[in-house]
Design a protein around this motif. Structure first.
Motif, PDB file in Angstrom:
ATOM      1  N   SER A  35       0.843  -1.174   0.099  1.00  0.00           N
ATOM      2  CA  SER A  35      -0.024  -0.104  -0.146  1.00  0.00           C
ATOM      3  C   SER A  35       0.932   1.325  -0.004  1.00  0.00           C
ATOM      4  O   SER A  35       1.794   1.174   0.737  1.00  0.00           O
ATOM      5  N   ARG A  77      -1.387   0.648  -3.495  1.00  0.00           N
ATOM      6  CA  ARG A  77      -1.284  -0.278  -4.438  1.00  0.00           C
ATOM      7  C   ARG A  77      -0.496   0.390  -5.783  1.00  0.00           C
ATOM      8  O   ARG A  77      -0.832   1.476  -6.249  1.00  0.00           O
ATOM      9  N   TYR A 117      -7.475  -7.029  -4.878  1.00  0.00           N
ATOM     10  CA  TYR A 117      -6.388  -6.123  -4.701  1.00  0.00           C
ATOM     11  C   TYR A 117      -6.175  -5.352  -5.913  1.00  0.00           C
ATOM     12  O   TYR A 117      -6.291  -3.914  -5.704  1.00  0.00           O
ATOM     13  N   TRP A 118      -6.290  -5.773  -7.187  1.00  0.00           N
ATOM     14  CA  TRP A 118      -5.928  -5.052  -8.237  1.00  0.00           C
ATOM     15  C   TRP A 118      -7.048  -4.209  -8.500  1.00  0.00           C
ATOM     16  O   TRP A 118      -6.900  -3.420  -9.435  1.00  0.00           O
ATOM     17  N   ASP A 126      -9.177  -2.565  -6.397  1.00  0.00           N
ATOM     18  CA  ASP A 126      -9.448  -1.851  -5.244  1.00  0.00           C
ATOM     19  C   ASP A 126     -10.877  -2.459  -4.798  1.00  0.00           C
ATOM     20  O   ASP A 126     -11.661  -1.476  -4.396  1.00  0.00           O
TER      21      ASP A 126
END
Length: 368
Positions: free
Chosen positions: A179, A181, A264-265, A267
């Motif tokens: 973080s 990202r 994760y990718w 958001d």
């Protein structure tokens, strides 16, 4: 001078454009063949045996059922031939399995001087694994996003820190939850492609009510997924993200990683639905060729149909599932998924091709 004016007048009366001699086109350019018109490109990844008349892979149904009666050479591709319907102006290719084959085939097609693909729609229609937390085998899933599952740092599972969920980290980071990202596009590669939301939702809306076939084998297979409610439902048309990578992974822990990687990718906006190999290369090739003005990536659609689950049911190990799939025992929905790719994909392809006056210059969008 008078003779020259009379000659020019005669040319004008015949409807020929007046061009000063110094700027006339070379003879080679004047005689260059007309482009083969292409309204829709259907992209599949493999075929089994022959292109017609035997057990179908992803390609065969399109050739036999649309149909695609003309065969054209496909230089620079693994399959070496493509098929075409001159009435619908639909072209189909089989790229070959894996991202390298897909990138090569798409680039070769787009650079092929026989075609002008600037207004063409691209529909990738292929089979996939499905997350039992999302859906079931035999389903057809339109993908709003493609997440790159092949580009990462990886620590051997025997050396993963105890507080890590898995051994995967972004190439631009050193922790799984790095973080902020990292950017989606970097020197290392591209992590996420978002397809045109309006077009994807339009395709989903056009096909969502279509019933997909079920079978006793599929019912038996999904019944084993006790505790996974989405997996136990009959097949249907859905919308969900696909994770794309060359490694054919299986197992509950890898599925957990894939779900995390998608969240994760994106958001936390994405929902992992299917897993396949070629999708990231499909998007990358379109994006790069769009920079040269050769294609419009806003005209791309991605449809994956579920031939198998990406993790075993309770009571079975990942190794046992892998063994079943290697021996073709784990693909109870292979033929249904191949058929579903055509059944659902062809509705969209025919709509685009038969109403070209509506869609040539205006991309369809949900609600419009």
């Amino acid at each position: 001078m008078l003779k020259r004016l009379l000659a020019l007048s005669a040319l004008s009366l015949c409807g020929t454009a007046l061009v000063a001699p110094a700027f006339s086109l070379p003879a080679a350019a004047e005689s260059s063949p007309a482009k083969i018109p292409v309204r829709v490109v259907v992209v599949t990844t493999f075929e089994i045996g022959k292109d017609t008349g035997d057990t179908p892979g992803e390609y065969q149904n399109w050739i036999e059922k649309l149909p695609l009666s003309q065969t054209l050479p496909a230089p620079g591709t693994d399959h070496e031939v493509m098929h075409y319907n001159p009435e619908l102006q639909v072209l189909a290719i089989a790229s070959g399995e894996g991202p390298q084959h897909m990138a090569s085939a798409m680039t070769a097609l787009i650079l092929d001087p026989r075609f002008d693909l600037r207004h063409s729609y691209f529909v990738l229609a292929g089979i996939a694994g499905i997350d039992p937390n999302f859906g079931t085998i035999g389903s057809a899933v339109w993908a709003p996003r493609v997440i790159n599952g092949g580009l990462a740092h990886l620590i051997d599972p025997r050396e993963i820190p105890k507080d890590w969920p898995d051994g995967f980290t972004p190439v631009q980071g050193s922790r799984p939850d790095q973080s902020p990202r990292p950017p989606l596009h970097s020197l290392s590669g591209d992590m996420v492609y978002t397809l045109n939301p309006g077009l994807t939702n339009w395709a989903y809306g056009l096909t969502r009510s279509i019933s997909l076939p079920d079978s006793d084998g599929m019912k038996q297979s999904r019944a084993r997924y006790r505790g996974y409610a989405p997996a136990q439902k009959p097949p249907s048309v859905m919308i969900g993200d696909t994770i794309s990578g060359e490694t054919f992974w299986v197992g509950k822990l890898m599925n957990r990683w894939a779900e995390r990687w998608v969240r994760y990718w994106t958001d936390n906006k994405g929902v992992m639905a299917t897993t396949a190999e070629e999708d990231i290369a499909f998007c990358q090739a379109l994006a790069l060729q769009a920079k040269a003005g050769r294609v419009d990536p806003d005209r791309a659609l991605l449809l994956r149909t579920a031939s198998n689950f990406d993790m075993p049911p309770p009571g079975q190990t990942a190794a046992q599932l892998l063994s079943d799939e290697a021996n073709e025992k784990g693909y109870s929905a292979f033929i249904p998924s191949v058929n579903a790719a055509y059944q659902i994909g062809s509705v969209v392809v025919r709509e685009l091709a038969t109403h070209w006056d509506r869609y040539e210059n205006t991309i369809p969008s949900a609600g419009k």
